[in-house]
Motif scaffolding. Sequence first.
Motif, PDB file in Angstrom:
ATOM      1  N   THR A 138      -1.164  -6.421   9.366  1.00 48.74           N
ATOM      2  CA  THR A 138      -0.503  -5.308   8.679  1.00 48.74           C
ATOM      3  C   THR A 138       0.828  -4.997   9.344  1.00 48.74           C
TER       4      THR A 138
ATOM      5  N   LEU B  62      -0.579  -7.387   4.592  1.00 50.43           N
ATOM      6  CA  LEU B  62      -0.593  -6.017   4.092  1.00 50.43           C
ATOM      7  C   LEU B  62       0.699  -5.327   4.511  1.00 50.43           C
TER       8      LEU B  62
ATOM      9  N   CYS C  93       0.853  -1.195   0.000  1.00 50.42           N
ATOM     10  CA  CYS C  93       0.000   0.000   0.000  1.00 50.42           C
ATOM     11  C   CYS C  93       0.883   1.238   0.000  1.00 50.42           C
TER      12      CYS C  93
END
Length: 501
Positions: free
Chosen positions: A166, A144, A82
Amino acid sequence: MSFKVTFIGAGSIGFTRGLLRDLLTVPEFKDIEVSFMDINSHNLEMVTELCQRDVIENGLKINIQATKDRREALKDAKYVFCTIRMGGLEAFSTDVDIPLKYGVDQCVGDTLCAGGIMYGQRGIAEMLDICRDIKEVAAPDVLLLNYSNPMVMLTWACNKYGGVRTIGLCHGVQHGHQQIAEVFGLKKSDVDIICAGINHQTWYISASHKGKDLTGGLLEAFEKHPEFSRTEKVRIDMLRRFGYYSTESNGHLSEYVPWYRKRADEIKDWIDLGSWINGETGGYLRVCTEGRNWFETDFPNWMKDPALEYTTENRGEEHGSFIIEGLETGRVYRGHFNVVNNGVISNLPDDAIIEAPGYVDRNGISMPHVGDLPLGPAAVCNASISVQRLAVEAAVHGDDKLLRQAFMMDPLVGAVCNPKEIWQMVDEMLVAGGQWLPQYGEAIAKAKETLSSGNLIPTAVNYEGAARLKVKSVEEMQQDRDAANKNAGESDKGKDREKVH
């Protein structure tokens, strides 16, 4: 070996191209699936074309899937990078310009302070939407890997409220490690460190060479260094006062604490304008704007330049590809990762996102127990953690009272502004960012009413800050194309610091 890697925010040329090169340097990964997603069709098209050319030139047959459909991009993904910037440079400019009216002079504004808090409000709302899609369509064991700022706030929200495993990743530790080696005339690989704290406020609590402690001699070494003594004044002063060197650059660090940017007439005493990262007002906004303008203009020439070579010696230092390599191949990697504390650093809160040494292999990601930080560095971190916690809860619940409290508790905002000024600043920032803040509908409506009432505190509307430089035109950047390319193409825009004084 085949699995799917998805890039959300793939239009970020600085991150996407380098991360893909790093990943495809691993021999076992020549058959992986790669998907790019971005909401900006133009950026997505340019970055995909450039990266696909790199792939082909390196003899690989991977066909990059590019789409604006996030769920399509995430379908069956095992790893997700991301790199989003919610609101783009348009919103970023309000993070810098509105606080300036109230005397809050930021160099970056993407981690803490007024800009970082509002950046977090936009980013968390979007990250939770991304997490919902990940849980519904990605692989069950998805990881993530978040590179987006504010690193701590977004990673905190994803783990606590997004329900997606994450890890936050940053390159700050590597930089300070290199500096410590340099001031002693050593190679980075010959200096062992333990670095722990929170992102952008991580502390080198141990540095040694062949078993000999270097920490005690750091202050004298930095004070004598011909460049750092001039460019790292804030970091050196923090080292002087707290006893340990901090990871983050001079400009970044100066806006996280209350002492160096609170008085406009003193700011230039602590910064250096040879490079934006040393403290220039709005410096990061300037170089990001220049990088975007340059890439859009010069893109045809990028396609004529040589492709990136996917070789070991050209692999970057970003942690992401090494983490995936460790998990998939079992090769052991040691890095510094942003994770939920859970006792790793015993005198920071368990729910905080800390940055500390970790190891990766086929068994997973392991975070050794660090223990207590020294009391002074822990106090600095805890002040920031209080702001981060308030900001995360505010963003998740759309609670503007908590948002205002985060602003009040922020070290630099609180040093510069009184409560009435903070309330009005937040009103302005809510209204300016309304289109990216769906959770604040009611608060934004009230803020508009307040701002239109006419009974407002006077502000310095045209104030440019203590050390602001103008954005270079494309024509000016053409005079040094190599420098412009580095700015646009690097994820770390402070990597090559100009030595101009």
